[in-house]
Design an enzyme around this catalytic site. Structure first.
Site, short mmCIF file in Angstrom:
data_model
loop_
_atom_site.label_atom_id
_atom_site.label_comp_id
_atom_site.label_asym_id
_atom_site.label_seq_id
_atom_site.Cartn_x
_atom_site.Cartn_y
_atom_site.Cartn_z
N CYS A 207 33.16 127.60 89.68
CA CYS A 207 34.01 126.86 90.64
C CYS A 207 34.99 127.74 91.40
O CYS A 207 35.65 127.26 92.32
CB CYS A 207 34.77 125.74 89.92
SG CYS A 207 36.20 126.33 88.95
N CYS A 220 37.37 128.49 81.88
CA CYS A 220 37.97 128.14 83.17
C CYS A 220 38.85 126.92 82.97
O CYS A 220 38.37 125.88 82.50
CB CYS A 220 36.89 127.85 84.22
SG CYS A 220 37.55 127.24 85.79
N CYS A 223 37.39 123.84 85.69
CA CYS A 223 36.14 123.06 85.61
C CYS A 223 35.60 122.94 84.19
O CYS A 223 34.63 122.23 83.95
CB CYS A 223 35.08 123.66 86.52
SG CYS A 223 34.35 125.21 85.91
N ASP A 341 28.93 154.78 98.99
CA ASP A 341 30.34 154.41 99.03
C ASP A 341 31.00 154.86 97.71
O ASP A 341 30.64 154.40 96.64
CB ASP A 341 30.45 152.89 99.18
CG ASP A 341 31.88 152.37 99.23
OD1 ASP A 341 32.81 153.15 98.95
OD2 ASP A 341 32.07 151.19 99.55
#
Length: 415
Positions: A207, A220, A223, A341
């Site tokens: 979420c 979490c 959620c 990178d």
């Protein structure tokens, strides 16, 4: 293409031609000194028969292994464990995209098991082609920032690709991204393998909410997505199985990360009927994996070769090197296979090397030098590994390198 393990259907004339042509291309590549030839051989074979990978796997019980870090070592440990029960074919050299996998399986006509390392981006497609019996998911973290998908997007690809799979999925309960990806599968075995690097898992993959991390748990708060209860666990130097029995881990490979790899490998082996005690005893035989952890003699000095490709890998590697004042050589490149990178260097906590004499080499030694300067470390910059070894004080040298830098070093020191 589902098959009948142990009962290979004969290959079609087209498939046989593809295998023969692939082996010939690989042989030419080797003769030209251009590596093992597994990738070019696989490409040629797949060009002639695009469904060859599935055909070669149809008689095998296949396990796929995918992760950002640890997949080559875990593949090797699983292969060693399953040899207790029958012959194994595996892409032991780490050529982990479809072409390399095809080359490996082309040599496995007499095998019972296929133990296959798969690049994270190709997992769903390879799983579709080879109908695996088991899939091991170890971790997901940032890697090759210039071309790899962001970790949440990669987890989404896994989740979609594994939805509805008939394979047993053996997954790390301590990595929220892996848990979210594996949760679309009907049959999951959760392993508490740990997660040292947490910087890619602070937001909920389900979420977007903020993850709470009390102790070893996580959930979490928005959620309700949370850590599943594991049935296997790494506990110190032991693996706890689903019955609560503790089995000792004896490895020649160093560090907590490899004990975690062994725990996952034991859970995978159990899916194929190999008991934990047998699996773990066989894993002791693995001394080095494609040069990783090898101790080599060079210019009269012992060097231990360690591969670290991304922030999570460097963090784990720092935890297993010998303490100060052990000399350390760091080598970083930014070629195609590494990702071009190098901004990931700023995600690595190099202060963990305080007290070590440090020498820096590699194509991007100056990028690394700036990073170490900001970290407040003393170091020297050299152009070659020869010079770096000469400047290092006495004692076994820990040499840590990313992917192509590691290959450069191996060639130079004759490994």
């Amino acid at each position: 293409m589902a098959g009948h393990p142990g009962n290979p259907e004969p290959l079609s004339p087209r498939a046989k031609l593809a295998v023969t042509a692939g082996k010939a291309a690989a042989a030419v590549s080797r003769a030209a000194g251009r590596g093992s030839g597994s990738v070019i051989g696989g490409r040629v074979a797949l060009k002639l028969d695009p469904e060859l990978l599935g055909r070669l796997a149809q008689h095998l019980d296949v396990v796929l292994v995918s992760a950002t870090n640890g997949k080559t070592t875990t593949t090797r440990l699983i292969a060693e464990a399953l040899r207790a029960s029958g012959p194994v074919v595996s892409n032991a050299l780490g050529a982990n995209m479809p072409a390399g996998i095809t080359s490996a399986l082309a040599g496995g006509s007499d095998a019972k098991y296929g133990v296959i390392e798969v690049d994270e981006k190709y997992l769903a497609g390879v799983a579709r082609d080879v109908a695996p019996k088991a899939i091991a998911l170890l971790n997901l973290s940032r890697d090759q920032l210039d071309r790899a998908a962001e970790t949440r997007m990669l987890a989404e690809k896994w989740r979609e690709g594994l939805s509805g799979t008939k394979a047993v999925v053996i997954a790390n309960a301590d990595d929220p991204l892996v848990v979210w990806a594996a949760s679309s599968s009907a049959n999951v075995v959760w392993v508490a393998a740990g997660q040292e690097w947490k910087d890619d898992a602070w937001s909920c993959p389900a979420c977007g909410g903020v993850m709470q991390r009390p102790g070893d748990d996580w959930f979490c708060g928005e959620c309700g997505f949370r850590r599943p209860a594991p049935s296997w666990a790494l506990s110190g130097d032991h693996v706890l199985d689903p019955h609560g029995s503790a089995w000792p881990i004896h490895l020649q490979l160093p560090g907590r990360a490899n004990r975690a790899n062994a725990a996952t490998s034991a859970a995978v082996a159990a899916v194929f009927g190999v008991p934990p005690q047998v699996a773990l005893e066989r894993m002791y035989q693995v001394q080095a994996v494609a040069g990783r952890y090898d101790v080599v003699s060079f210019q009269g000095r012992d060097l231990r070769l360690l591969l670290a490709k991304n922030p999570a890998g460097w963090l784990e590697t720092f935890s297993l090197i010998d303490p100060p004042p052990t000399p350390v050589i760091l080598s970083v490149n930014a070629r195609g296979a590494d990702g071009t990178d190098t901004s990931w260097l700023w995600d690595v906590d190099y202060t963990r090397l305080a007290g070590h004499p440090i020498v820096v080499i590699g194509d991007r030694r100056l990028d690394l030098a700036v990073r170490l300067e900001v970290a407040g470390l003393d170091f020297r910059v050299c152009e070659t590994v020869d010079e770096a070894v000469q400047l290092s004080p006495p004692g076994r040298i820990e040499l840590i390198a990313n992917y192509t830098a590691f290959q450069d070093v191996r060639r130079r020191v004759g490994n």
